[in-house]
Design a protein around this motif. Structure first.
Motif, mmCIF file in Angstrom:
data_model
loop_
_atom_site.group_PDB
_atom_site.id
_atom_site.type_symbol
_atom_site.label_atom_id
_atom_site.label_comp_id
_atom_site.label_asym_id
_atom_site.label_seq_id
_atom_site.Cartn_x
_atom_site.Cartn_y
_atom_site.Cartn_z
ATOM 1 N N LYS A 72 0.892 -1.290 -0.115
ATOM 2 C CA LYS A 72 -0.010 0.074 -0.196
ATOM 3 C C LYS A 72 0.905 1.250 -0.022
ATOM 4 N N HIS A 73 1.832 1.373 0.687
ATOM 5 C CA HIS A 73 2.622 2.498 0.905
ATOM 6 C C HIS A 73 4.172 2.385 0.269
ATOM 7 N N SER A 74 4.368 3.491 -0.504
ATOM 8 C CA SER A 74 5.758 3.510 -1.404
ATOM 9 C C SER A 74 6.933 3.262 -0.185
ATOM 10 N N SER A 75 6.918 3.891 0.896
ATOM 11 C CA SER A 75 7.827 3.993 1.766
ATOM 12 C C SER A 75 8.053 2.283 2.392
ATOM 13 N N LYS A 76 7.061 1.686 2.725
ATOM 14 C CA LYS A 76 6.977 0.325 3.034
ATOM 15 C C LYS A 76 7.521 -0.590 1.840
ATOM 16 N N ALA A 77 7.463 -0.177 0.623
ATOM 17 C CA ALA A 77 7.775 -1.047 -0.161
ATOM 18 C C ALA A 77 9.463 -0.923 -0.512
ATOM 19 N N GLU A 78 9.704 0.338 -0.288
ATOM 20 C CA GLU A 78 11.120 0.835 -0.155
ATOM 21 C C GLU A 78 11.980 0.250 0.737
ATOM 22 N N LEU A 79 11.326 0.128 1.833
ATOM 23 C CA LEU A 79 12.052 -0.473 3.188
ATOM 24 C C LEU A 79 12.118 -1.867 3.065
ATOM 25 N N MET A 80 11.144 -2.829 2.480
ATOM 26 C CA MET A 80 11.342 -3.900 2.246
ATOM 27 C C MET A 80 12.198 -4.380 1.279
ATOM 28 N N VAL A 81 12.209 -3.750 0.129
ATOM 29 C CA VAL A 81 13.347 -3.911 -0.878
ATOM 30 C C VAL A 81 14.400 -3.690 -0.522
ATOM 31 N N ARG A 82 14.810 -2.818 0.203
ATOM 32 C CA ARG A 82 16.241 -2.603 0.886
ATOM 33 C C ARG A 82 16.613 -3.419 1.724
ATOM 34 N N GLU A 83 15.681 -3.840 2.675
ATOM 35 C CA GLU A 83 16.000 -5.008 3.799
ATOM 36 C C GLU A 83 16.413 -6.167 2.973
#
Length: 89
Positions: A72-83
């Motif tokens: 749902k949120h771009s920031s969460k998607a970015e965080l998941m990909v980074r992790e």
């Protein structure tokens, strides 16, 4: 361990990222939830596609299978990909 809410093929679930694996759990209405443990070493690629309406798509490539999740949120998607990417190193 971080947990992210996802939507896969119209069904809600979540992803947990650990140092050694990505745990994918899809919620089922009847019976047990569908859970996969994907070892970090089997992941070949992670993609993040930003969408304008606030629901991003993350694709996880594992040998011959591609998992596609809406987040749902771009920031969460970015965080998941980074992790995930950091754990792949």
């Amino acid at each position: 361990m971080t947990k992210y809410k996802i939507r896969e093929e119209g069904i809600n679930g979540y992803i947990e990222v650990t140092s050694g694996a990505v745990v994918r759990t899809i919620n089922r209405f009847l019976g047990k939830n569908d859970q996969n443990i994907i070892p970090i070493g089997q992941i070949t690629k992670v993609e993040h596609d930003r969408k304008r309406l606030g629901t991003d798509v993350v694709k996880l490539h594992v040998s011959d299978k591609i998992y596609e999740w809406k987040i749902k949120h771009s920031s969460k998607a970015e965080l998941m990909v980074r992790e995930i990417t950091e754990n792949m190193k």
